[in-house]
Each structure stands twice: as C-alpha cells, then as structure tokens.
Design a protein around this motif. Structure first.
Motif, PDB file in Angstrom:
ATOM      1  N   SER A  12       0.817  -1.212   0.000  1.00  0.00           N
ATOM      2  CA  SER A  12       0.000   0.000   0.000  1.00  0.00           C
ATOM      3  C   SER A  12       0.857   1.273   0.000  1.00  0.00           C
ATOM      4  CB  SER A  12      -0.969  -0.004   1.175  1.00  0.00           C
ATOM      5  OG  SER A  12      -0.277  -0.137   2.399  1.00  0.00           O
ATOM      6  N   PHE A  13       1.916   1.306   0.791  1.00  0.00           N
ATOM      7  CA  PHE A  13       2.761   2.494   0.839  1.00  0.00           C
ATOM      8  C   PHE A  13       3.492   2.709  -0.486  1.00  0.00           C
ATOM      9  CE2 PHE A  13       6.773   4.675   2.070  1.00  0.00           C
ATOM     10  CZ  PHE A  13       6.209   5.875   2.458  1.00  0.00           C
ATOM     11  N   LEU A  14       4.033   1.644  -1.045  1.00  0.00           N
ATOM     12  CA  LEU A  14       4.724   1.742  -2.323  1.00  0.00           C
ATOM     13  C   LEU A  14       3.759   2.160  -3.426  1.00  0.00           C
ATOM     14  CD1 LEU A  14       7.238   1.428  -4.072  1.00  0.00           C
ATOM     15  CD2 LEU A  14       6.681  -1.007  -4.275  1.00  0.00           C
ATOM     16  N   ASN A  19       1.648   5.961  -7.313  1.00  0.00           N
ATOM     17  CA  ASN A  19       0.440   6.588  -7.845  1.00  0.00           C
ATOM     18  C   ASN A  19       0.443   8.114  -7.731  1.00  0.00           C
ATOM     19  OD1 ASN A  19      -0.607   4.122  -8.602  1.00  0.00           O
ATOM     20  ND2 ASN A  19      -1.720   3.839  -6.692  1.00  0.00           N
ATOM     21  N   TYR A  20       1.099   8.643  -6.726  1.00  0.00           N
ATOM     22  CA  TYR A  20       1.111  10.091  -6.536  1.00  0.00           C
ATOM     23  C   TYR A  20       2.382  10.752  -7.065  1.00  0.00           C
ATOM     24  CZ  TYR A  20      -3.122   9.520  -3.842  1.00  0.00           C
ATOM     25  OH  TYR A  20      -4.407   9.218  -3.473  1.00  0.00           O
ATOM     26  N   GLY A  21       3.158  10.004  -7.833  1.00  0.00           N
ATOM     27  CA  GLY A  21       4.345  10.574  -8.468  1.00  0.00           C
ATOM     28  C   GLY A  21       5.480  10.885  -7.513  1.00  0.00           C
ATOM     29  N   SER A  22       5.430  10.339  -6.324  1.00  0.00           N
ATOM     30  CA  SER A  22       6.467  10.622  -5.329  1.00  0.00           C
ATOM     31  C   SER A  22       7.744   9.831  -5.561  1.00  0.00           C
ATOM     32  CB  SER A  22       5.945  10.326  -3.919  1.00  0.00           C
ATOM     33  OG  SER A  22       4.813  11.118  -3.645  1.00  0.00           O
ATOM     34  N   LEU A  23       7.694   8.880  -6.464  1.00  0.00           N
ATOM     35  CA  LEU A  23       8.877   8.067  -6.748  1.00  0.00           C
ATOM     36  C   LEU A  23      10.008   8.931  -7.298  1.00  0.00           C
ATOM     37  CD1 LEU A  23       9.619   5.076  -6.535  1.00  0.00           C
ATOM     38  CD2 LEU A  23       8.928   4.800  -8.902  1.00  0.00           C
ATOM     39  N   LYS A  24       9.658   9.972  -8.038  1.00  0.00           N
ATOM     40  CA  LYS A  24      10.682  10.858  -8.615  1.00  0.00           C
ATOM     41  C   LYS A  24      11.422  11.664  -7.546  1.00  0.00           C
ATOM     42  CE  LYS A  24       7.286  14.365  -9.643  1.00  0.00           C
ATOM     43  NZ  LYS A  24       6.358  14.829 -10.624  1.00  0.00           N
ATOM     44  N   ILE A  26      12.690  10.354  -4.932  1.00  0.00           N
ATOM     45  CA  ILE A  26      13.774   9.514  -4.412  1.00  0.00           C
ATOM     46  C   ILE A  26      15.002   9.798  -5.252  1.00  0.00           C
ATOM     47  CG2 ILE A  26      14.551   7.131  -4.079  1.00  0.00           C
ATOM     48  CD1 ILE A  26      11.611   6.386  -3.570  1.00  0.00           C
ATOM     49  N   SER A  27      16.056  10.269  -4.601  1.00  0.00           N
ATOM     50  CA  SER A  27      17.242  10.722  -5.321  1.00  0.00           C
ATOM     51  C   SER A  27      18.113   9.585  -5.844  1.00  0.00           C
ATOM     52  CB  SER A  27      18.078  11.646  -4.428  1.00  0.00           C
ATOM     53  OG  SER A  27      18.505  10.950  -3.271  1.00  0.00           O
ATOM     54  N   ASN A  28      18.074   8.439  -5.200  1.00  0.00           N
ATOM     55  CA  ASN A  28      18.916   7.318  -5.616  1.00  0.00           C
ATOM     56  C   ASN A  28      18.254   6.605  -6.796  1.00  0.00           C
ATOM     57  OD1 ASN A  28      20.078   4.707  -5.844  1.00  0.00           O
ATOM     58  ND2 ASN A  28      20.817   4.833  -3.745  1.00  0.00           N
ATOM     59  N   PRO A  29      18.860   6.689  -8.000  1.00  0.00           N
ATOM     60  CA  PRO A  29      18.245   6.076  -9.186  1.00  0.00           C
ATOM     61  C   PRO A  29      18.150   4.550  -9.073  1.00  0.00           C
ATOM     62  CG  PRO A  29      20.420   6.950  -9.716  1.00  0.00           C
ATOM     63  CD  PRO A  29      20.107   7.380  -8.318  1.00  0.00           C
ATOM     64  N   LYS A  30      19.132   3.941  -8.426  1.00  0.00           N
ATOM     65  CA  LYS A  30      19.113   2.491  -8.248  1.00  0.00           C
ATOM     66  C   LYS A  30      17.907   2.079  -7.394  1.00  0.00           C
ATOM     67  CE  LYS A  30      21.816  -1.295  -6.289  1.00  0.00           C
ATOM     68  NZ  LYS A  30      22.961  -1.665  -5.478  1.00  0.00           N
ATOM     69  N   LEU A  31      17.632   2.813  -6.346  1.00  0.00           N
ATOM     70  CA  LEU A  31      16.502   2.523  -5.472  1.00  0.00           C
ATOM     71  C   LEU A  31      15.181   2.743  -6.214  1.00  0.00           C
ATOM     72  CD1 LEU A  31      15.380   1.723  -2.741  1.00  0.00           C
ATOM     73  CD2 LEU A  31      15.636   4.108  -1.995  1.00  0.00           C
ATOM     74  N   ARG A  32      15.107   3.807  -7.017  1.00  0.00           N
ATOM     75  CA  ARG A  32      13.900   4.067  -7.808  1.00  0.00           C
ATOM     76  C   ARG A  32      13.600   2.900  -8.742  1.00  0.00           C
ATOM     77  NH1 ARG A  32      15.563   9.377  -8.739  1.00  0.00           N
ATOM     78  NH2 ARG A  32      16.205   8.808 -10.824  1.00  0.00           N
ATOM     79  N   ILE A  33      14.630   2.404  -9.396  1.00  0.00           N
ATOM     80  CA  ILE A  33      14.458   1.275 -10.324  1.00  0.00           C
ATOM     81  C   ILE A  33      14.011   0.024  -9.569  1.00  0.00           C
ATOM     82  CG2 ILE A  33      15.707  -0.322 -11.846  1.00  0.00           C
ATOM     83  CD1 ILE A  33      17.372   2.148 -12.734  1.00  0.00           C
ATOM     84  N   MET A  34      14.641  -0.236  -8.421  1.00  0.00           N
ATOM     85  CA  MET A  34      14.259  -1.423  -7.636  1.00  0.00           C
ATOM     86  C   MET A  34      12.809  -1.339  -7.184  1.00  0.00           C
ATOM     87  SD  MET A  34      17.585  -2.510  -5.356  1.00  0.00           S
ATOM     88  CE  MET A  34      17.904  -0.897  -4.678  1.00  0.00           C
ATOM     89  N   THR A  36      10.423   0.350  -8.586  1.00  0.00           N
ATOM     90  CA  THR A  36       9.581   0.225  -9.776  1.00  0.00           C
ATOM     91  C   THR A  36       9.457  -1.239 -10.188  1.00  0.00           C
ATOM     92  OG1 THR A  36      10.283   2.411 -10.518  1.00  0.00           O
ATOM     93  CG2 THR A  36       9.300   0.977 -12.169  1.00  0.00           C
ATOM     94  N   ASN A  37      10.541  -1.987 -10.084  1.00  0.00           N
ATOM     95  CA  ASN A  37      10.547  -3.404 -10.469  1.00  0.00           C
ATOM     96  C   ASN A  37       9.891  -4.309  -9.432  1.00  0.00           C
ATOM     97  OD1 ASN A  37      11.831  -2.832 -12.859  1.00  0.00           O
ATOM     98  ND2 ASN A  37      13.866  -3.180 -12.032  1.00  0.00           N
ATOM     99  N   TRP A  38       9.673  -3.798  -8.228  1.00  0.00           N
ATOM    100  CA  TRP A  38       9.124  -4.602  -7.142  1.00  0.00           C
ATOM    101  C   TRP A  38       7.786  -5.248  -7.510  1.00  0.00           C
ATOM    102  CZ3 TRP A  38      10.264  -7.146  -2.974  1.00  0.00           C
ATOM    103  CH2 TRP A  38       9.272  -7.481  -2.056  1.00  0.00           C
ATOM    104  N   VAL A  39       6.887  -4.485  -8.098  1.00  0.00           N
ATOM    105  CA  VAL A  39       5.559  -4.988  -8.432  1.00  0.00           C
ATOM    106  C   VAL A  39       5.665  -6.130  -9.447  1.00  0.00           C
ATOM    107  CG1 VAL A  39       3.325  -4.391  -9.457  1.00  0.00           C
ATOM    108  CG2 VAL A  39       4.430  -2.819  -7.868  1.00  0.00           C
TER     109      VAL A  39
END
Length: 141
Positions: A12-14, A19-24, A26-34, A36-39
C-alpha cells in the motif's frame, strides 16, 4: 503438501508513492528502479505460487475419491494428532497402489519440481532483492 504457501507483501505504501508521483522524489536512481521493479517481481512470484498450488491441488484430488485414503496418510504421518483427530487404527485403507500409479508419480514429480523451482528461482532471489532494497534504503538514511 499440508500447507499452502504464499508471499503476501503489503504494497500500500509503495503503491501510494508510485500513484502520486512521489517516486521521482527519491534521489537514488538504483533505489527508484528497484522499487519500480518490485511490483513485477511480486507478480512473477505470485504466478509461480499459483502454479505450485495447482500442482498441489492435482495431487490432493486423488485423495478426494473412494480409491485412496487421506485418513491413512494423516495417521501414518502423525498429522491426525496435530489436527486433534482420533488415533484409532481400525478402518485404515492401504494407499500402496499409489506407489505403482504413474499418474500419482507424475503429479508428485510436477509438484516437487515446481516446489524446488519456487524456492530456488523465486523465493531465494526475492529474499536477495528485499535485502538489497533494505540495504540501499539504510545506506540512504
């Protein structure tokens, strides 16, 4: 065979972050990709678990007939006491015919190979992926 297994993640948190565009944010690009790939990773694990459940169900279906006795299996494995069932030895039907059944052998082999694949090709990498995400988050804090 006794218990069905499934990895049930609370996303739910992820989902809210995505959904609210808060992923952008996150400054660490590696973490953003991970993240995103989680689902997609969870969907892959869920498909594998569903396949495993089908193979398990196919084996159990053989015991839903008058030909074989689940009561005997429960008694011989001791599961009956765990379930609070009586341990009366009368009325047990032999399941030895199963050992010469190619159908049973095939269903068990499919279940066993799918179980092994679930553990080795899905759960082990999932655990490593979770550890990597957690370590990356910890490093960012």
């Amino acid at each position: 065979m006794v218990s069905d297994i499934a990895f049930d993640a609370n996303n739910s948190f992820l989902n809210e972050i995505i959904n609210y565009g808060s992923l952008k944010k996150i400054s660490n690009p590696k973490l953003r990709i991970m993240l995103t790939n989680w689902v997609a990773t969870l969907e892959d694990v869920t498909r594998q678990e569903r396949d495993l459940g089908l193979h398990r169900e196919n084996v159990l279906k053989m015991f839903r007939t008058n030909e074989y006795s689940l009561k005997t299996v429960f008694h011989l494995t001791g599961i009956n006491t765990e379930l609070g069932l009586s341990d009366v030895e009368s009325g047990f039907k032999s399941n030895l015919d199963l050992l010469s059944s190619i159908e049973f052998e095939n269903k068990m082999l499919l279940f066993l190979s799918t179980s092994q694949a679930t553990e080795e090709a899905h759960y082990a990498p999932l655990m490593k992926f979770i550890d990597t995400i957690l370590n990356t988050i910890t490093a960012e804090l």
